[in-house]
Design a protein around this motif. Structure first.
Motif, short mmCIF file in Angstrom:
data_model
loop_
_atom_site.label_atom_id
_atom_site.label_comp_id
_atom_site.label_asym_id
_atom_site.label_seq_id
_atom_site.Cartn_x
_atom_site.Cartn_y
_atom_site.Cartn_z
N GLU A 154 0.87 -1.48 -0.39
CA GLU A 154 0.22 0.23 -0.04
C GLU A 154 1.02 1.70 -0.14
N GLU A 155 1.66 1.74 0.77
CA GLU A 155 2.97 2.29 1.07
C GLU A 155 3.23 2.82 -0.10
N ASP A 156 4.01 1.72 -1.31
CA ASP A 156 4.18 1.83 -2.27
C ASP A 156 3.23 2.35 -3.66
N LEU A 159 2.78 5.87 -3.14
CA LEU A 159 3.88 6.95 -3.80
C LEU A 159 3.97 6.59 -5.47
N MET A 160 3.72 5.63 -6.15
CA MET A 160 3.41 5.68 -7.56
C MET A 160 2.56 6.02 -7.93
N ARG A 161 1.57 5.81 -7.47
CA ARG A 161 -0.19 6.59 -7.59
C ARG A 161 0.20 8.19 -7.76
N ALA A 162 1.18 8.97 -6.71
CA ALA A 162 2.01 10.34 -6.60
C ALA A 162 2.36 10.78 -7.60
N HIS A 163 3.01 9.72 -8.24
CA HIS A 163 4.11 9.98 -8.81
C HIS A 163 3.48 10.47 -10.38
#
Length: 175
Positions: A154-156, A159-163
């Motif tokens: 979930e944390e990854d 982060l990926m969605r934000a990028h």
């Protein structure tokens, strides 16, 4: 940077184009991603530098049958998917080390992206977006995988969605 876009013979025959993909936008997204994620900055000067890096990305646009077969063979999942990524490196640090050690200036393969445009088109209708936005999003998503991002935890994923959203906003490709 070389972005090698290939159209499946199964779908396209001798034609090397599909109105559902904006090749210039895809190239712009690739350069922006390389500038942002590898060089840590986005400015005209850094974008120019990113565009000249000796990097190679293969992009294949394939049929539903082809992506289903690739998905089955490489992931053990026997179904159609929208996009698959095949990275050559584990992280941006590995990529940067390869670039720094590339004295011969040989094109360094970041990896391959495989997109099923028919699936992308279905998704664009389902999400109420344009096919141009959906294909660009899938490409951005896939290039982030080539740069070492993942979304298994979930944390990854966050982060990926934000990028992804940062890149899509910078490209002015909104929902």
């Amino acid at each position: 940077m070389i972005l090698d876009i290939n159209y499946s013979d199964t779908v396209y025959g001798d034609t090397c184009t599909d109105e559902r993909i904006d090749e210039e936008l895809i190239r712009e997204a690739a350069v922006y991603l390389i500038s942002s994620e590898l060089l840590g900055e986005v400015s005209d000067e850094v974008l120019d530098r990113a565009a000249k890096l000796p990097l190679y990305v293969g992009v294949s646009l394939v049929s539903e049958g082809e992506i289903k077969e690739i998905n089955r063979d490489f992931r053990g999942i026997d179904k159609v998917t929208d996009v698959l990524s095949f990275p050559q490196f584990e992280s941006t640090d590995e990529i940067l080390a390869e670039i720094e050690g590339d004295e011969a200036l040989v094109d360094i393969p970041l990896g391959d992206v495989v997109i099923c445009l028919d699936q992308a088109e279905r998704q664009s209708k389902e999400y109420g977006t344009s096919i141009r936005r959906e294909v660009t999003y899938l490409f951005v998503h896939s290039i982030l995988h080539l740069l070492g991002y993942d979304h298994m935890e979930e944390e990854d994923k966050s982060l990926m969605r934000a990028h992804e959203e940062k890149i899509m906003t910078a490209l002015d490709i909104l929902r």
